[in-house]
Motif scaffolding. Structure first.
Motif, short mmCIF file in Angstrom:
data_model
loop_
_atom_site.label_atom_id
_atom_site.label_comp_id
_atom_site.label_asym_id
_atom_site.label_seq_id
_atom_site.Cartn_x
_atom_site.Cartn_y
_atom_site.Cartn_z
N ASN A 130 0.82 -1.21 0.00
CA ASN A 130 0.00 0.00 0.00
C ASN A 130 0.85 1.26 0.00
O ASN A 130 0.53 2.24 -0.67
CB ASN A 130 -0.96 -0.01 1.19
CG ASN A 130 -2.24 -0.75 0.89
OD1 ASN A 130 -3.15 -0.20 0.29
ND2 ASN A 130 -2.30 -2.01 1.27
N ILE A 131 1.95 1.25 0.74
CA ILE A 131 2.85 2.40 0.75
C ILE A 131 3.39 2.65 -0.65
O ILE A 131 3.50 3.78 -1.12
CB ILE A 131 4.02 2.16 1.74
CG1 ILE A 131 3.51 2.24 3.18
CG2 ILE A 131 5.13 3.19 1.53
CD1 ILE A 131 4.51 1.76 4.20
N GLN A 132 3.70 1.58 -1.36
CA GLN A 132 4.32 1.71 -2.67
C GLN A 132 3.32 2.00 -3.78
O GLN A 132 3.63 2.71 -4.73
CB GLN A 132 5.08 0.42 -3.01
CG GLN A 132 6.31 0.20 -2.12
CD GLN A 132 6.98 -1.13 -2.39
OE1 GLN A 132 6.35 -2.09 -2.87
NE2 GLN A 132 8.26 -1.22 -2.11
N ARG A 133 2.09 1.49 -3.66
CA ARG A 133 1.18 1.54 -4.80
C ARG A 133 -0.06 2.40 -4.61
O ARG A 133 -0.68 2.83 -5.56
CB ARG A 133 0.70 0.12 -5.14
CG ARG A 133 1.83 -0.83 -5.50
CD ARG A 133 1.28 -2.19 -5.84
NE ARG A 133 2.35 -3.14 -6.09
CZ ARG A 133 2.16 -4.41 -6.41
NH1 ARG A 133 0.93 -4.87 -6.52
NH2 ARG A 133 3.17 -5.21 -6.63
N GLN A 134 -0.47 2.63 -3.38
CA GLN A 134 -1.73 3.33 -3.17
C GLN A 134 -1.50 4.81 -2.88
O GLN A 134 -0.47 5.21 -2.36
CB GLN A 134 -2.50 2.70 -2.00
CG GLN A 134 -2.93 1.25 -2.25
CD GLN A 134 -4.02 1.15 -3.31
OE1 GLN A 134 -4.68 2.12 -3.64
NE2 GLN A 134 -4.21 -0.04 -3.85
N ASP A 135 -2.50 5.59 -3.21
CA ASP A 135 -2.44 7.03 -2.99
C ASP A 135 -2.88 7.37 -1.57
O ASP A 135 -3.92 7.97 -1.35
CB ASP A 135 -3.33 7.73 -4.02
CG ASP A 135 -3.23 9.25 -3.92
OD1 ASP A 135 -2.19 9.74 -3.42
OD2 ASP A 135 -4.17 9.94 -4.34
N LEU A 136 -2.07 6.94 -0.61
CA LEU A 136 -2.39 7.20 0.79
C LEU A 136 -2.06 8.63 1.15
O LEU A 136 -1.15 9.24 0.59
CB LEU A 136 -1.59 6.27 1.71
CG LEU A 136 -1.78 4.76 1.54
CD1 LEU A 136 -0.88 4.01 2.51
CD2 LEU A 136 -3.22 4.36 1.75
N ASP A 137 -2.78 9.19 2.13
CA ASP A 137 -2.43 10.53 2.59
C ASP A 137 -1.21 10.41 3.52
O ASP A 137 -0.88 9.31 3.98
CB ASP A 137 -3.62 11.20 3.31
CG ASP A 137 -4.04 10.50 4.58
OD1 ASP A 137 -3.22 10.43 5.52
OD2 ASP A 137 -5.19 10.03 4.66
N PRO A 138 -0.51 11.52 3.81
CA PRO A 138 0.73 11.46 4.59
C PRO A 138 0.57 10.81 5.96
O PRO A 138 1.48 10.11 6.41
CB PRO A 138 1.13 12.94 4.73
CG PRO A 138 0.54 13.60 3.53
CD PRO A 138 -0.76 12.89 3.31
N ILE A 139 -0.56 11.02 6.61
CA ILE A 139 -0.75 10.44 7.94
C ILE A 139 -0.94 8.93 7.84
O ILE A 139 -0.42 8.16 8.65
CB ILE A 139 -1.96 11.08 8.66
CG1 ILE A 139 -1.71 12.58 8.87
CG2 ILE A 139 -2.21 10.39 10.00
CD1 ILE A 139 -0.47 12.91 9.69
N GLU A 140 -1.66 8.45 6.82
CA GLU A 140 -1.82 7.02 6.63
C GLU A 140 -0.47 6.35 6.37
O GLU A 140 -0.20 5.26 6.86
CB GLU A 140 -2.79 6.74 5.48
CG GLU A 140 -4.25 6.99 5.83
CD GLU A 140 -5.18 6.80 4.64
OE1 GLU A 140 -6.23 6.16 4.81
OE2 GLU A 140 -4.86 7.32 3.56
N ILE A 141 0.37 7.02 5.57
CA ILE A 141 1.71 6.49 5.30
C ILE A 141 2.52 6.45 6.59
O ILE A 141 3.19 5.46 6.88
CB ILE A 141 2.42 7.34 4.24
CG1 ILE A 141 1.71 7.20 2.88
CG2 ILE A 141 3.88 6.93 4.10
CD1 ILE A 141 2.27 8.09 1.79
N ALA A 142 2.45 7.53 7.36
CA ALA A 142 3.18 7.59 8.63
C ALA A 142 2.73 6.47 9.57
O ALA A 142 3.56 5.81 10.21
CB ALA A 142 2.97 8.95 9.29
N LEU A 143 1.42 6.25 9.65
CA LEU A 143 0.89 5.18 10.51
C LEU A 143 1.33 3.81 10.00
O LEU A 143 1.59 2.90 10.80
CB LEU A 143 -0.64 5.26 10.56
CG LEU A 143 -1.22 6.45 11.34
CD1 LEU A 143 -2.72 6.55 11.12
CD2 LEU A 143 -0.91 6.32 12.83
N SER A 144 1.42 3.66 8.68
CA SER A 144 1.87 2.39 8.12
C SER A 144 3.32 2.13 8.49
O SER A 144 3.70 1.02 8.86
CB SER A 144 1.72 2.41 6.59
OG SER A 144 0.36 2.52 6.22
#
Length: 300
Positions: A130-144
């Motif tokens: 998901n980090i590599q392929r999905q358009d996550l918002d910055p907070i979702e990436i940080a939580l990941s």
């Protein structure tokens, strides 16, 4: 066209194989596992459950409808990835938007890659993909990133190798989690960018963070404008040297005492210079939360 038809037929053949109890594949060492694992298989949507480790927590309805329209016209171009749980039961690893959009238009099956993995491997695969392929918002990436570090127990350096990102990039995302929750929500909702958030991290006082955040949103300030405000804040000699804790207005102070007594819990109150603020009511567990909720509702 002939190749595509052959590929679809192969997928349907593998689907039949997976529905045969005598060929239940539970590990990569089982018979016929090599035919299934890593292959594209047409799976019944009803046999797939959502991944509880999915880092994405919100899905834009309009975006889902657009994807559903595309799938109706062109089909699912990129297969989802699932892991096998039990006989004819699977769990999503990645591709929840495609899964949801397919259900939205009433499809019964979806092309999928099948993996056999334990929960920890599934969590890692879901977060990394998901980090590599999905358009996550910055907070979702940080939580990941945070979940990978804490639950997979890797260092930032090891995480850097796994996701193909510089260690400094990962560190910058993780620092966003130090922002006030209101600001984090504003970033997730698109009111401010990651650049704004990175500038606000340099403001230690949560109340001052909120004050500057309000100015950014109200005046539509750029990242450069925000950085200038923060520099001025840091240059203020009164705040640069161990700033004294801001006192809250008398009305909030009185209310804080009353609420703390009412809820039998230490309530925290934050108020910006404009008079806006927030209440934080801590609870110990589920039962304590329900007790406080009843008090708010006026129930006995």
């Amino acid at each position: 066209m002939a190749k595509a038809t052959k590929k679809q037929a192969l997928g349907r053949g593998l689907s039949a194989l997976l529905k045969d109890p005598s060929n239940d594949i539970k590990s990569v060492d089982d018979k016929n596992a090599d035919k299934v694992v890593g292959s594209i298989v047409e799976l019944d949507l009803s046999s797939i459950e959502v991944n509880p480790f999915q880092p994405r927590t919100s899905f834009n309805e309009e975006s889902l409808r657009e994807l559903a329209s595309s799938i109706r016209e062109l089909g699912v171009i990129q297969p989802i990835t699932v892991r096998k749980l039990n006989f004819n039961t699977y769990q999503l690893v990645s591709g929840e938007r495609r899964f949801r959009a397919s259900k939205l238009i009433g499809l019964e099956t979806i092309p999928a890659y099948i993996r056999i993995a334990n929960d920890q491997e599934s969590l890692e695969m879901a977060l990394v993909e998901n980090i590599q392929r999905q358009d996550l918002d910055p907070i979702e990436i940080a939580l990941s990133y945070q979940r990978l570090i804490e639950e997979i127990q890797v260092t930032q350096e090891e995480l850097s190798d796994r996701v193909g990102k510089n260690r400094s990039t990962i560190a910058n995302y993780l620092r966003l989690l130090k922002l006030d929750p209101i600001i984090q929500t504003g970033m997730r909702d698109g009111f401010i960018s990651m650049g704004h958030g990175r500038a606000l991290i340099n403001v230690d006082d949560p109340t001052d963070q909120l004050d500057i955040y309000e100015k950014i949103v109200t005046n539509n300030l750029s990242v450069r404008d925000t950085e200038a405000i923060v520099r001025n804040y840091k240059a203020d000699t009164g705040k640069a040297a161990s700033p004294a804790k801001k006192s809250i207005p008398s009305f909030a102070k009185e209310g804080k005492t009353e609420l703390s007594t009412l809820f039998d819990s230490k309530v925290d109150v934050k108020v910006t210079t404009s008079g806006k603020g927030q209440l934080v009511v801590p609870f110990k567990n589920k039962e304590d939360f329900q007790r406080i909720l009843k008090l708010i509702k006026g129930e006995k």
